[in-house]
Scaffold this active site. Structure first.
Site, PDB file in Angstrom:
ATOM      1  N   ASP A 163      76.626  33.126  31.945  1.00  0.00           N
ATOM      2  CA  ASP A 163      77.178  34.282  31.302  1.00  0.00           C
ATOM      3  C   ASP A 163      76.475  34.420  29.854  1.00  0.00           C
ATOM      4  OD1 ASP A 163      79.086  32.487  30.669  1.00  0.00           O
ATOM      5  OD2 ASP A 163      80.460  33.764  30.238  1.00  0.00           O
ATOM      6  N   CYS A 210      83.333  36.625  20.197  1.00  0.00           N
ATOM      7  CA  CYS A 210      82.439  35.508  20.315  1.00  0.00           C
ATOM      8  C   CYS A 210      81.590  35.536  18.858  1.00  0.00           C
ATOM      9  CB  CYS A 210      81.678  35.668  21.504  1.00  0.00           C
ATOM     10  SG  CYS A 210      81.930  34.279  22.735  1.00  0.00           S
TER      11      CYS A 210
END
Length: 721
Positions: A609, A403
């Site tokens: 999340d 990410c």
């Protein structure tokens, strides 16, 4: 991880022994185009035998003697599989593993060392072999702490009066004495005298043992090992709260169960270190035997064999000519004597002096420095005329994986503004974790997609992390995962390696999806510049799925995982992270969170999340959508081991500046709040009155839960206290 040359051959190194460690160092300096390297080892580090007695004596810390295989593999461009080899299928050319599917090879090398576990009644339950070293070292550290605390008697028995047994006995006696404990250490030898050395050296070792008060039992036959003693035939029992086996070198059981050519369980190799009769296999170190040149089991031979092994592995992969190796007949023995003194023996001559310990220390540290001081990752130079802005971007941090490679939140928000508003059966669209669709028969379906640029070289581990990451959006909305489609980009490689890689990815992803109650139903594959794995996932929920917009005043924020993975992975890319910290973080990232989701979905007013935009960004998303402000409690936010130190040293992900700009904190500062997370924890806004019950239920399910802050009515502001 950019791969300009296609992969065509798989090299698998089984074990992280000294020879393989040196091969990895050399490989990183001069890699073979087209060869994909895999290392299989039970742990992220491997102990260096030369420093073990010094570690036991207290002269070295744990970090001093452990070879960091994670850093070495990063340096070599190799993948590291943390698992134990349990067999080899030579017909299929596969290494069989204890905890995952077999790994295929074109060429493989075995360097797994030996064991000192003894086939004696009671030894398995109450004793510990001096090898494998990591298990013994850990057991010794625990025993020493308990002995110092007065929890166990400082009684130690060492079975085996060879060089290794005597050296470890002196180290343990010295450490106990230095810790203020009166030790009772006994060496038990089956023969008439201690062995493995000449007469002059033997006299010096016996004198050193006597100075440390070590008792010696000769011509002693061990009958049984109990919890507090070693029972001997025809001699009094030896008190032993710790029993260490050092009587000889034993091969690993799994090797004996293979069809490899063997001598007494050790793998037969020729002068080229190749396994006899098998052009695709090599073996080196203590697990191997050279019938044409038998030698004692000593680390010096593995170190000397490494350059020949490196050359011959390349030759086997490329069709080149192999070299032969003739191990030396005589070698220098440097034996630690407990204190910072040592004895040297060679050609029957022995000398004892503190100066020799300093010499040994210098040799050992030089060896470890070779494996620890690795050159920085080189970036390809771009020369010639450039467009405006190219130089600035090239001067910035290298693009992170996972990410950390995301587009910044501000840029992304601007891009989706033009998307039409949700209508018809689409209840919510862009802006939340997943789109929500109203089902014709009642209930709701959620759909989300995620993909990750590879952050590790292992396709199976990457698939597992990517699957957990993609499921995070479904879990965050309180939905039950339903089906998944995979999107896989493989680096350019041969057809056989494509088949191997896709099989590993599919098996790993399917295991995660099945654990979550979802089905992997297909997907799309292509080849490209680097490994990229993603999933489109759907889920269902009878009532309206949770979003980021439902938080209420007074809600407490609960986080289920530590933060700091982005910093650790950025440091890993640069060769600056501790391999144990990297391995620990990756292990957490690969664990599904379906149990956490079930607990939180029952009570949360809002949930998301924590992924690429960092903890601050995702807290701010809840606050902005719900009309809240948040106070975060710095000391309550869990952080991955090693991340705080790296962050304080200035390490950060390439996405952190964007995250900081997009989610400013009004008071207080902690760079880790802006650290992008891959497969991060669930973040839930829970009514204050239900927090303790939720934490108790999470604990009952074997899950983590941390109270990290609280919400109040406001306009999306964040404060850190």
């Amino acid at each position: 991880m950019l791969n300009a040359v296609p992969y065509t051959r798989d090299l698998v190194l089984v074990g992280g022994g000294h020879a393989h460690a040196l091969v990895l160092r050399a490989w990183g300096m001069d890699w073979l185009a087209g060869a994909r390297v895999t290392v299989i080892n039970p742990g992220p580090t491997a102990p260096y035998t030369g420093m073990l007695p010094g570690h036991v004596a207290g002269h070295y810390g744990r970090d001093d003697l452990e070879i960091d295989l994670v850093r070495l593999c990063r340096h070599a461009g190799a993948r590291l599989i943390l698992d134990k080899a349990v067999g080899i299928d030579r017909d299929r050319r596969e290494v069989l593993l204890e905890g995952r599917e077999p790994v295929a090879y074109d060429v493989a090398s075995i360097d797994v060392g030996i064991t000192a576990e003894m086939d004696l009644p009671g030894f398995a339950a109450h004793g510990i072999g001096a090898k494998p070293l990591d298990k013994y070292a850990a057991r010794w550290r625990g025993f020493l702490a308990r002995a110092v605390a007065g929890e166990v008697a400082p009684d130690v028995a060492v079975i085996g009066g060879g060089v290794a047994g005597c050296e470890l006995a002196m180290a343990m006696a010295y450490a106990l004495r230095e810790a203020g404990v009166a030790p009772h250490v006994t060496v038990i030898e089956a023969g008439p005298q201690i062995s493995g050395m000449g007469a002059a050296a033997r006299r010096k070792i016996l004198a050193a043992m006597a100075e440390l008060g070590i008792e010696l039992r000769l011509e002693a036959r061990v009958m049984e090992v109990t919890a507090d003693c070693v029972v001997l035939a025809d001699q009094p029992a030896v008190p032993a709260a710790l029993c260490v086996g050092a009587a000889g070198a034993f091969p690993h059981d799994w090797i004996a169960q293979t069809d490899l050519p063997q001598r007494d369980g050790f793998i037969e190799v020729g002068p080229d270190l190749g396994v006899s009769g098998d052009a695709a296999l090599f073996a080196v170190g203590d697990c191997a035997v050279m019938p044409h040149a038998p030698r004692p089991k000593a680390g010096v031979f593995a170190v000397r064999a490494a350059p020949v092994l490196h050359h011959n592995l390349r030759a086997a992969l490329s069709g080149g000519r192999r070299k032969t190796w003739q191990p030396q007949k005589y070698y220098l023995k440097l034996i630690s004597l407990g204190s910072k003194s040592a004895m040297a023996e060679n050609f029957g001559v022995s000398v004892k002096a503190p100066l020799l310990w300093r010499w040994k220390d210098r040799i050992d540290r030089k060896f470890m420095d070779r494996l620890g001081d690795l050159p920085a990752m080189a970036r390809p130079a771009v020369t010639g005329e450039m467009a405006t802005g190219v130089h600035d971007m090239l001067a910035a941090k290298p693009l992170c994986g996972g990410c950390g490679a995301k587009v910044g939140r501000g840029v992304l928000s601007g891009a989706v503004k033009g998307i039409a508003a949700a209508q018809g059966d689409v209840v919510t669209g862009a802006g939340d974790d997943a789109a929500v669709l109203r089902q014709p028969g009642g209930g709701f379906q959620v759909i989300s997609t995620d993909h990750l640029r590879a952050l590790v070289e292992d396709p199976a581990q990457m698939a597992r992390i990517a699957a957990v990451h993609a499921l995070g959006d479904i879990w965050a909305m309180g939905a039950q995962p339903q089906v998944a489609l995979a999107q896989i980009v493989l680096p350019q490689m041969s057809a056989s390696l494509q088949e191997r890689s896709l099989a590993e990815v599919t098996r790993a992803a399917e295991a995660v999806m099945q654990a979550a109650g979802a089905q992997l139903v297909g997907g799309h594959t292509t080849m490209g510049a680097e490994l990229t794995i993603g999933f489109t996932v759907t889920g269902t929920r009878a009532q309206m799925p949770l979003t980021v917009s439902g938080a209420q005043e007074g809600d407490v924020l609960i986080l289920t995982r530590p933060i700091g993975s982005g910093v650790i992975l950025a440091a890993d890319m640069a060769g600056q992270a501790d391999g144990r910290d990297v391995a620990a973080a990756l292990a957490v990232m690969g664990q599904p969170q379906h149990r956490e989701a079930l607990v939180l979905a029952e009570v949360a007013n809002a949930m998301t999340d924590v992924t690429g935009f960092g903890l601050a960004g995702h807290v701010q998303a809840i606050c902005a959508a719900s009309g809240m402000d948040a106070v975060l409690w710095r000391d309550a936010v869990p952080v991955y081991a090693g991340a705080r130190g790296l962050s304080d040293a200035g390490v950060s992900s390439s996405l952190m500046p964007s995250n900081r700009a997009d989610a400013p904190v009004l008071e207080g500062d902690d760079p880790l709040l802006f650290d992008p997370q891959t497969a991060g924890g669930l973040l839930a806004a829970v009514p204050e009155g239900q927090v303790e019950a939720v934490l108790a239920e999470l604990a009952a399910q074997g899950c983590e839960g941390h109270k990290i802050g609280q919400l109040s009515r406001g306009s999306g502001n964040l404060t850190l206290r």
